[in-house]
Design an enzyme around this catalytic site. Structure first.
Site, PDB file in Angstrom:
ATOM      1  N   SER A 109       0.825  -1.216   0.000  1.00 31.58           N
ATOM      2  CA  SER A 109       0.000   0.000   0.000  1.00 31.58           C
ATOM      3  C   SER A 109       0.853   1.258   0.000  1.00 31.58           C
ATOM      4  O   SER A 109       1.924   1.299   0.614  1.00 31.58           O
ATOM      5  CB  SER A 109      -0.901   0.000   1.241  1.00 31.58           C
ATOM      6  OG  SER A 109      -1.519   1.259   1.414  1.00 31.58           O
ATOM      7  N   TYR A 132      -2.223   5.612  -4.063  1.00 29.95           N
ATOM      8  CA  TYR A 132      -3.248   6.624  -3.796  1.00 29.95           C
ATOM      9  C   TYR A 132      -2.704   7.907  -4.390  1.00 29.95           C
ATOM     10  O   TYR A 132      -1.611   8.348  -4.007  1.00 29.95           O
ATOM     11  CB  TYR A 132      -3.466   6.808  -2.293  1.00 29.95           C
ATOM     12  CG  TYR A 132      -4.429   5.805  -1.671  1.00 29.95           C
ATOM     13  CD1 TYR A 132      -5.682   5.576  -2.222  1.00 29.95           C
ATOM     14  CD2 TYR A 132      -4.083   5.124  -0.514  1.00 29.95           C
ATOM     15  CE1 TYR A 132      -6.563   4.680  -1.642  1.00 29.95           C
ATOM     16  CE2 TYR A 132      -4.965   4.212   0.070  1.00 29.95           C
ATOM     17  CZ  TYR A 132      -6.206   4.003  -0.493  1.00 29.95           C
ATOM     18  OH  TYR A 132      -7.074   3.122   0.080  1.00 29.95           O
ATOM     19  N   THR A 158      -5.828   2.805  -6.952  1.00 33.10           N
ATOM     20  CA  THR A 158      -7.110   2.609  -6.273  1.00 33.10           C
ATOM     21  C   THR A 158      -8.053   3.740  -6.645  1.00 33.10           C
ATOM     22  O   THR A 158      -7.723   4.911  -6.446  1.00 33.10           O
ATOM     23  CB  THR A 158      -6.894   2.539  -4.752  1.00 33.10           C
ATOM     24  OG1 THR A 158      -6.040   1.424  -4.490  1.00 33.10           O
ATOM     25  CG2 THR A 158      -8.209   2.353  -4.009  1.00 33.10           C
ATOM     26  N   LYS A 231      -8.039  -0.488  -9.359  1.00 31.55           N
ATOM     27  CA  LYS A 231      -8.668  -1.258  -8.273  1.00 31.55           C
ATOM     28  C   LYS A 231      -9.870  -0.516  -7.752  1.00 31.55           C
ATOM     29  O   LYS A 231      -9.751   0.645  -7.341  1.00 31.55           O
ATOM     30  CB  LYS A 231      -7.659  -1.465  -7.136  1.00 31.55           C
ATOM     31  CG  LYS A 231      -8.250  -2.098  -5.885  1.00 31.55           C
ATOM     32  CD  LYS A 231      -7.165  -2.407  -4.869  1.00 31.55           C
ATOM     33  CE  LYS A 231      -7.715  -3.042  -3.625  1.00 31.55           C
ATOM     34  NZ  LYS A 231      -8.322  -2.067  -2.699  1.00 31.55           N
ATOM     35  N   HIS A 255     -13.603  -2.552  -2.062  1.00 36.68           N
ATOM     36  CA  HIS A 255     -12.706  -2.174  -0.973  1.00 36.68           C
ATOM     37  C   HIS A 255     -13.037  -2.978   0.292  1.00 36.68           C
ATOM     38  O   HIS A 255     -12.901  -2.498   1.412  1.00 36.68           O
ATOM     39  CB  HIS A 255     -12.832  -0.671  -0.699  1.00 36.68           C
ATOM     40  CG  HIS A 255     -11.544   0.038  -0.374  1.00 36.68           C
ATOM     41  ND1 HIS A 255     -10.897   0.866  -1.266  1.00 36.68           N
ATOM     42  CD2 HIS A 255     -10.781   0.070   0.752  1.00 36.68           C
ATOM     43  CE1 HIS A 255      -9.801   1.387  -0.689  1.00 36.68           C
ATOM     44  NE2 HIS A 255      -9.708   0.901   0.533  1.00 36.68           N
TER      45      HIS A 255
HETATM   46  C1  FNR Z   1      -7.583  -2.098   3.070  1.00 39.63           C
HETATM   47  N1  FNR Z   1      -7.750  -1.894   1.700  1.00 39.63           N
HETATM   48  C2  FNR Z   1      -6.923  -0.995   1.048  1.00 39.63           C
HETATM   49  N2  FNR Z   1      -7.012  -0.851  -0.302  1.00 39.63           N
HETATM   50  C3  FNR Z   1      -6.174  -0.009  -0.956  1.00 39.63           C
HETATM   51  O1  FNR Z   1      -6.270   0.098  -2.173  1.00 39.63           O
HETATM   52  N3  FNR Z   1      -5.229   0.700  -0.264  1.00 39.63           N
HETATM   53  C4  FNR Z   1      -5.081   0.604   1.085  1.00 39.63           C
HETATM   54  O2  FNR Z   1      -4.206   1.235   1.684  1.00 39.63           O
HETATM   55  C5  FNR Z   1      -5.978  -0.242   1.783  1.00 39.63           C
HETATM   56  N4  FNR Z   1      -5.893  -0.369   3.143  1.00 39.63           N
HETATM   57  C6  FNR Z   1      -6.651  -1.314   3.792  1.00 39.63           C
HETATM   58  C7  FNR Z   1      -6.472  -1.500   5.151  1.00 39.63           C
HETATM   59  C8  FNR Z   1      -7.176  -2.500   5.807  1.00 39.63           C
HETATM   60  C9  FNR Z   1      -6.972  -2.710   7.274  1.00 39.63           C
HETATM   61  C10 FNR Z   1      -8.079  -3.312   5.080  1.00 39.63           C
HETATM   62  C11 FNR Z   1      -8.831  -4.418   5.752  1.00 39.63           C
HETATM   63  C12 FNR Z   1      -8.276  -3.106   3.743  1.00 39.63           C
HETATM   64  C13 FNR Z   1      -8.713  -2.722   0.928  1.00 39.63           C
HETATM   65  C14 FNR Z   1      -8.063  -4.019   0.461  1.00 39.63           C
HETATM   66  O3  FNR Z   1      -7.077  -3.797  -0.508  1.00 39.63           O
HETATM   67  C15 FNR Z   1      -9.079  -4.993  -0.166  1.00 39.63           C
HETATM   68  O4  FNR Z   1      -9.806  -4.336  -1.173  1.00 39.63           O
HETATM   69  C16 FNR Z   1     -10.059  -5.593   0.831  1.00 39.63           C
HETATM   70  O5  FNR Z   1      -9.497  -5.728   2.107  1.00 39.63           O
HETATM   71  C17 FNR Z   1     -10.489  -6.959   0.308  1.00 39.63           C
HETATM   72  O6  FNR Z   1     -11.423  -7.526   1.113  1.00 39.63           O
HETATM   73  P1  FNR Z   1     -11.096  -8.659   2.242  1.00 39.63           P
HETATM   74  O7  FNR Z   1     -10.243  -9.726   1.618  1.00 39.63           O
HETATM   75  O8  FNR Z   1     -10.397  -7.935   3.348  1.00 39.63           O
HETATM   76  O9  FNR Z   1     -12.462  -9.128   2.591  1.00 39.63           O
END
Ligand code: FNR
Length: 361
Positions: A109, A132, A158, A231, A255
């Protein structure tokens, strides 16, 4: 250490819940608003039934695939998530080591709690970098150049979070980042000095001046030779603009239910997006993947690979590097079992016929 009764991803979640403080859990498990979309992600996979084929030749079975010309042993990646150090002192370094050990690609990330260079130095396998966009395009480009220099293989832009979702669960729990944990990749980048021309809504006039548009995607794709995946695409109508802007792949994602609540489940829109893409670019999906059967269902609906989010942080909290490696191995094995028991020897054999269409009486 990992308790001996940890045999599935839900066991990791249970042990995570017992060990991690409530505020950190609220951040990691927190959803947008009422959590309807997050639940929908799970419910959609749980409602689907698999339709097996019997007695097929499984002697050459394999879950191997390739993305952007590079072989991968399993169609499973780690989703980008902020701040792995919230749950383990080694943070993203440990996750990257576990990914390398298990042949899983990891997406790091923008908001990683270890610099992207340090993660790359610790990694044993391919890494992607999630972007981002920053208020100034130069700063976004700085991140891109750093990722290129550190050997990242793809960029993941994203597109579903121009503002943060309504994180009511986090707010109720009073979550704030502990001292010593920060989005270290952004240190030194210019702060956002934007002042709105006229006073008004902090959202519409304060935050959105810097939000990415299709033009940002075009500029980004023109600036880098790395494949750029988008994404957070949910609407098939966004597929053609993505291709026109130069995107190399799409990640169907809501997300994990953390941004706009009451979006549909990923499994509901995935077939629509995949049909529109019609093989022109790879389609990945994330959100709610917790079992090998979920992966098989996502592939049957048109995904080329899936990403896994929260279970990675659960396993990192419970068992550090070894925990994440174990969790990923469980998922790989579960996919193999699902393929074998459904009579699909190869990923190419997994199509809509793997999903049972119930008769309407
Ligand atoms: C995320 N997600 C996320 N996505 C992204 O593009 N940049 C980010 O910094 C983050 N940070 C983030 C932190 C935490 C704690 C979580 C749980 C999720 C979203 C992540 O990439 C993804 O889309 C989802 O977590 C997928 O779903 P599941 O597998 O957690 O159910």
């Amino acid at each position: 250490s990992v308790p001996a009764d940890t045999v599935s991803l839900s066991d990791y979640e249970r042990h995570f819940t017992a060990r991690v403080d409530a505020a950190t859990r609220a951040y990691i498990a927190g959803t947008g608003a009422d959590g309807i979309t997050r639940q929908a992600n799970r419910d959609a996979y749980d409602r689907m039934r698999l339709m097996p084929r019997a007695l097929r030749d499984l002697s050459q079975a394999s879950a191997a695939t390739a993305l952007f010309g590079q072989a991968m042993p399993y169609p499973i990646l780690i989703a980008p998530m902020a701040f792995h150090r919230l749950v383990h002192r080694d943070g993203e370094r440990a996750t990257a080591q576990a990914a390398g050990l298990t042949g899983t690609w990891m997406t790091v990330s923008t908001q990683s709690s270890v610099t992207l260079e340090e993660v790359a130095a610790a990694a044993g396998g391919p890494l992607w970098f999630q972007i981002y966009t920053q208020p100034r395009f130069e700063d976004t480009l700085t991140l891109v150049r750093r990722a290129e220099a550190a050997g990242y293989r793809a960029l993941v832009l994203t597109v579903d979070a121009p503002v943060s979702g309504l994180r009511n669960i986090e707010q109720r729990a009073g979550f704030r980042l502990p001292d010593g944990i920060a989005p270290v990749n952004l240190a030194g980048l210019a702060p956002d000095n934007f002042t709105p021309a006229r006073p008004g809504s902090p959202v519409f006039q304060g935050m959105l001046h810097a939000a990415a548009t299709w033009d940002t995607v075009r500029r980004l794709c023109a600036e880098t030779r790395l494949p750029v995946l988008l994404k957070g695409i949910m609407n098939p109508d966004d597929v053609d603009p993505a291709i026109a802007a130069g995107a190399a792949g799409i990640i169907v994602s809501n997300h994990g239910g953390r941004t706009l609540d009451t979006l549909p489940a990923v499994a509901e829109v995935l077939p629509l997006v995949a049909a529109r893409a019609a093989g022109r670019l790879p389609i990945l999906a994330d959100g709610g993947i917790r079992r090998g059967t979920d992966i098989l269902k996502a592939l049957a609906l048109g995904a080329d690979a899936v990403l896994v989010g929260q279970p990675v942080l659960h396993a990192l909290a419970v068992g550090g590097m070894a925990g994440v490696a174990h969790m990923l191995t469980i998922l790989q094995t579960e996919l193999e079992v699902a393929m074998a028991l459904s009579g699909r020897a190869r990923l190419a054999d997994i199509d809509r016929s793997a999903i049972f269409e119930p008769p309407r009486f």
